[in-house]
Design an enzyme around this catalytic site. Structure first.
Site, PDB file in Angstrom:
ATOM      1  N   GLY A  17      -2.382  -3.884  -7.731  1.00  0.00           N
ATOM      2  CA  GLY A  17      -3.644  -3.372  -7.202  1.00  0.00           C
ATOM      3  C   GLY A  17      -3.556  -2.728  -5.833  1.00  0.00           C
ATOM      4  O   GLY A  17      -4.539  -2.730  -5.088  1.00  0.00           O
ATOM      5  N   ASN A  19      -3.343   0.415  -5.327  1.00  0.00           N
ATOM      6  CA  ASN A  19      -4.243   1.586  -5.374  1.00  0.00           C
ATOM      7  C   ASN A  19      -5.705   1.159  -5.270  1.00  0.00           C
ATOM      8  O   ASN A  19      -6.509   1.850  -4.636  1.00  0.00           O
ATOM      9  CB  ASN A  19      -3.994   2.416  -6.639  1.00  0.00           C
ATOM     10  CG  ASN A  19      -2.800   3.348  -6.470  1.00  0.00           C
ATOM     11  OD1 ASN A  19      -2.880   4.308  -5.707  1.00  0.00           O
ATOM     12  ND2 ASN A  19      -1.704   3.036  -7.136  1.00  0.00           N
ATOM     13  N   LYS A  96      -3.482  -0.878 -20.429  1.00  0.00           N
ATOM     14  CA  LYS A  96      -4.036  -0.880 -21.788  1.00  0.00           C
ATOM     15  C   LYS A  96      -4.744   0.429 -22.071  1.00  0.00           C
ATOM     16  O   LYS A  96      -5.329   1.026 -21.164  1.00  0.00           O
ATOM     17  CB  LYS A  96      -5.050  -2.026 -21.937  1.00  0.00           C
ATOM     18  CG  LYS A  96      -4.414  -3.376 -21.970  1.00  0.00           C
ATOM     19  CD  LYS A  96      -3.820  -3.668 -23.331  1.00  0.00           C
ATOM     20  CE  LYS A  96      -2.917  -4.889 -23.262  1.00  0.00           C
ATOM     21  NZ  LYS A  96      -2.066  -5.055 -24.413  1.00  0.00           N
ATOM     22  N   ASN A 112      -7.387   8.647 -13.632  1.00  0.00           N
ATOM     23  CA  ASN A 112      -6.195   7.791 -13.611  1.00  0.00           C
ATOM     24  C   ASN A 112      -5.228   8.355 -12.585  1.00  0.00           C
ATOM     25  O   ASN A 112      -5.240   9.560 -12.303  1.00  0.00           O
ATOM     26  CB  ASN A 112      -5.542   7.800 -14.999  1.00  0.00           C
ATOM     27  CG  ASN A 112      -4.324   6.895 -15.069  1.00  0.00           C
ATOM     28  OD1 ASN A 112      -4.313   5.789 -14.506  1.00  0.00           O
ATOM     29  ND2 ASN A 112      -3.278   7.339 -15.751  1.00  0.00           N
ATOM     30  N   HIS A 114      -1.107   8.642 -11.774  1.00  0.00           N
ATOM     31  CA  HIS A 114       0.191   8.537 -12.449  1.00  0.00           C
ATOM     32  C   HIS A 114       1.289   8.926 -11.455  1.00  0.00           C
ATOM     33  O   HIS A 114       1.153   9.923 -10.742  1.00  0.00           O
ATOM     34  CB  HIS A 114       0.208   9.462 -13.668  1.00  0.00           C
ATOM     35  CG  HIS A 114       1.453   9.315 -14.480  1.00  0.00           C
ATOM     36  ND1 HIS A 114       1.616   8.307 -15.409  1.00  0.00           N
ATOM     37  CD2 HIS A 114       2.609  10.033 -14.487  1.00  0.00           C
ATOM     38  CE1 HIS A 114       2.815   8.407 -15.953  1.00  0.00           C
ATOM     39  NE2 HIS A 114       3.441   9.449 -15.415  1.00  0.00           N
ATOM     40  N   SER A 146       0.079  12.257  -9.468  1.00  0.00           N
ATOM     41  CA  SER A 146      -0.986  13.078 -10.054  1.00  0.00           C
ATOM     42  C   SER A 146      -2.209  12.214 -10.315  1.00  0.00           C
ATOM     43  O   SER A 146      -2.080  11.098 -10.813  1.00  0.00           O
ATOM     44  CB  SER A 146      -0.557  13.654 -11.417  1.00  0.00           C
ATOM     45  OG  SER A 146       0.662  14.330 -11.330  1.00  0.00           O
ATOM     46  N   ASP A 155      -2.404  10.635 -20.259  1.00  0.00           N
ATOM     47  CA  ASP A 155      -1.601  11.483 -19.360  1.00  0.00           C
ATOM     48  C   ASP A 155      -1.717  12.968 -19.687  1.00  0.00           C
ATOM     49  O   ASP A 155      -0.973  13.776 -19.155  1.00  0.00           O
ATOM     50  CB  ASP A 155      -0.109  11.083 -19.372  1.00  0.00           C
ATOM     51  CG  ASP A 155       0.118   9.652 -18.881  1.00  0.00           C
ATOM     52  OD1 ASP A 155      -0.784   9.112 -18.221  1.00  0.00           O
ATOM     53  OD2 ASP A 155       1.189   9.101 -19.172  1.00  0.00           O
ATOM     54  N   GLU A 184       0.380   8.136  -3.314  1.00  0.00           N
ATOM     55  CA  GLU A 184      -0.720   7.721  -4.197  1.00  0.00           C
ATOM     56  C   GLU A 184      -1.886   7.166  -3.388  1.00  0.00           C
ATOM     57  O   GLU A 184      -3.049   7.450  -3.668  1.00  0.00           O
ATOM     58  CB  GLU A 184      -0.244   6.643  -5.174  1.00  0.00           C
ATOM     59  CG  GLU A 184       0.723   7.130  -6.223  1.00  0.00           C
ATOM     60  CD  GLU A 184       1.084   6.039  -7.223  1.00  0.00           C
ATOM     61  OE1 GLU A 184       0.213   5.241  -7.599  1.00  0.00           O
ATOM     62  OE2 GLU A 184       2.254   5.986  -7.634  1.00  0.00           O
TER      63      GLU A 184
END
Ligand code: GRF
Length: 203
Positions: A17, A19, A96, A112, A114, A146, A155, A184
């Site tokens: 966690g 991010n 998931k 999201n 990545h 990204s 993705d 990120e």
């Protein structure tokens, strides 16, 4: 003068966690005008859930193990999102797949992060340290992070923001992952801010 209510984010995370923490930090400084309604994890031991509790944010454990029926699981998720009036789902190391019904209802409202320069090194098996291993094995000179919209095919949704880092001689997957993660933490809060502000929409 009354100000508009803050937009509400739900953060889905399976692991550490960091991010999530970067979003919390930017909310605290006021750079990200938003509120995290709840943090959800499929992993009851996720450090991300602990981080949420430290901020008095509801930390919810929901998994296909606790809800083995896929329809019931999807309904539960949608009910939670509705109850908390969620504007945006931010996936932050969520391992998931989201049920297709949730992806449809939240079309253009799921993001999201990545750890590669998508479309390179995305898709099946490309998560965690595997991504950095593959980047180094391919002899890439640069990598990066990204942020993208989530569609049915993971993705593959449109990219919102990217930032590059160099791959340095002598890099091993861990050293590269640290360099990418630093980026990120800067990139994700800014991308979330732009999407919430309507500056970027999914075409
Ligand atoms: C990050 O590298 C992110 O790009 C990927 O999963 C990792 C999550 O890290 N999707 P953390 O749990 O936020 O520390």
């Amino acid at each position: 003068m009354t100000s508009a209510p803050l937009k509400t984010i739900a953060v889905f995370a399976s692991g550490g966690g960091t991010n999530l923490q970067s979003l919390l930090n930017r909310i605290e400084t006021g750079e990200l005008p938003a509120r995290i309604a709840f943090v959800l994890s499929n992993n009851s031991k996720a450090r991300a859930l602990e981080r949420a509790r430290q901020y008095n944010i509801p930390a919810i454990h929901l998994s296909t193990k606790t809800h083995p029926d896929p329809a019931q699981y999807a309904a539960e998720l949608l009910a939670l999102l509705k109850k908390h009036d969620v504007s945006l789902i931010a996936l932050a190391g969520y391992m998931k797949q989201l049920p297709p019904g949730v992806v449809q209802v939240f079309h253009g409202r799921i993001v999201n992060i990545h750890p590669s320069l998508l479309p390179k090194f995305g898709g099946a098996g490309m998560f965690g340290i595997n991504v950095h291993e593959a980047v180094i094995a391919a002899g890439e000179k640069e990598s990066g992070a990204s942020v993208h919209f989530v569609t049915e095919n993971y993705d593959e949704g449109p990219v919102i923001m990217q930032e590059k880092v160099p791959v340095l001689p002598g890099d091993v997957p861990v050293t590269l992952s640290i360099r990418v993660l630093e980026v990120e933490h800067r990139l994700y809060p800014e991308a979330v801010r732009r999407v919430l502000a309507g500056e970027i929409t999914m075409k």
